[in-house]
Design an enzyme around this catalytic site. Structure first.
Site, PDB file in Angstrom:
ATOM      1  CE  LYS A 240      -3.830  -1.721   1.474  1.00 41.74           C
ATOM      2  NZ  LYS A 240      -5.361  -1.772   2.782  1.00 41.74           N
ATOM      3  NE  ARG A 275      -7.677  -8.558   1.061  1.00 40.00           N
ATOM      4  CZ  ARG A 275      -7.306  -7.994  -0.370  1.00 40.00           C
ATOM      5  NH1 ARG A 275      -6.639  -6.601   0.439  1.00 40.00           N
ATOM      6  NH2 ARG A 275      -7.244  -8.212  -1.084  1.00 40.00           N
TER       7      ARG A 275
END
Length: 295
Positions: A240, A275
């Site tokens: 991210k 995740r």
């Protein structure tokens, strides 16, 4: 101290165990060890790997590779939720993901579907998927109704705003308290609708309506979220923007090392599931950490 193992033990429940579990459809995940959820984006525009797995066979092959690399769960998404992502109609989302779901139902690990659409939830649950991962945190009564009567695991995520506007100007008075309050409220709403507590999992939603400072504060207080609700905690920070800002890596594919480091931090401070895009690297890091922890 975590067990020195990362083998797949996500088998259908038959025997009683003293460890707490996350009940996910056909599987009961004993929370005595960390779990790795592999990301399978069947989208043209996801921030990291958009377009790579639109072809169903490529997606299926990718899922099998992640399982071989040690993934305990496969999370399939047909709509990008990156900042400013355009909305996708229900038909297109289902068209993208259904062939992979049908091919992977017997892959040996739980199948999770990343969707915020109640109709999609209903359709994939009919096929027998094990987890519904809702970035909208089941904030819609229709979504709650869609999942309540199933036995699927439910991942409740916090997001301020929508993918289209969530990063415009995120603000909180107390980010940890406000995220915890939302997650607790949604868990209670689901249980009131008849959902068993052991089906629930929480995700604070890193990067979803949060600045880097908000993300840092949440990461430093993961144990508060885990302890407050006594529910499994799923963390998704893989590749991210926050990792790019911390490391100075502009391109998502260059953020693997930072992502693995963040996953290990999360697991050490209260997370149960991470995740990730990079399953093999994450699994190797966990195995190494566990080896020295158990020595």
């Amino acid at each position: 101290m975590m067990q020195n193992t990362m083998q797949h033990d996500t088998q259908p429940t038959a025997e009683h165990s003293s460890a707490p579990i996350w009940q996910c459809g056909r599987y009961a995940l004993e929370l005595s060890r960390p779990y790795v959820m592999g990301i399978l984006n069947m989208t043209p525009d996801s921030f990291s790997d958009g377009g790579q797995y639109l072809d169903p066979q490529l997606a299926i092959d990718r899922a099998h590779q992640m399982i071989a690399d040690g993934a305990d769960i496969i999370d399939i998404g047909g709509e990008s939720t990156r900042p400013d992502a355009p909305k996708v109609c229900t038909c297109d989302e289902l068209r993208r993901i259904l062939p992979a779901i049908e091919a992977l139902l017997d892959c040996g690990v739980p199948l999770s579907i990343d969707t915020q659409k109640p109709y999609v939830m209903r359709e994939v649950l009919k096929l027998g998927v094990d987890i519904i991962n809702d970035v909208n945190g089941f904030n819609s009564p229709v979504a709650i109704d869609a999942v309540a009567d199933s036995n699927a695991g439910l991942c409740i995520m916090h997001m301020q705003g929508t993918p289209q506007d969530m990063q415009a100007d995120p603000h909180y008075t107390d980010v940890v308290a406000e995220v915890a309050q939302f997650l607790g409220k949604q868990a209670q709403r689901l249980m009131t609708a008849g959902v068993a507590r052991e089906r629930l999992c929480l995700d604070p939603g890193f990067g979803f309506g949060k600045t880097l400072a908000h993300n840092q504060t949440l990461m430093q207080n993961l144990s508060q979220l885990s302890d407050k609700h006594a529910l499994p905690l799923l963390i998704g920070v893989s590749r991210k923007r926050m990792i790019g800002t911390i490391t100075g890596r502009e391109h998502a594919t260059e953020r693997v090392s930072g992502s693995v480091a963040a996953a290990l931090w999360a697991l050490q401070h209260g997370a149960h599931i991470v995740r990730v895009h990079d399953v093999a690297q994450t699994v190797d890091a966990i195995r190494t950490w566990q080896f020295f922890e158990s020595a």
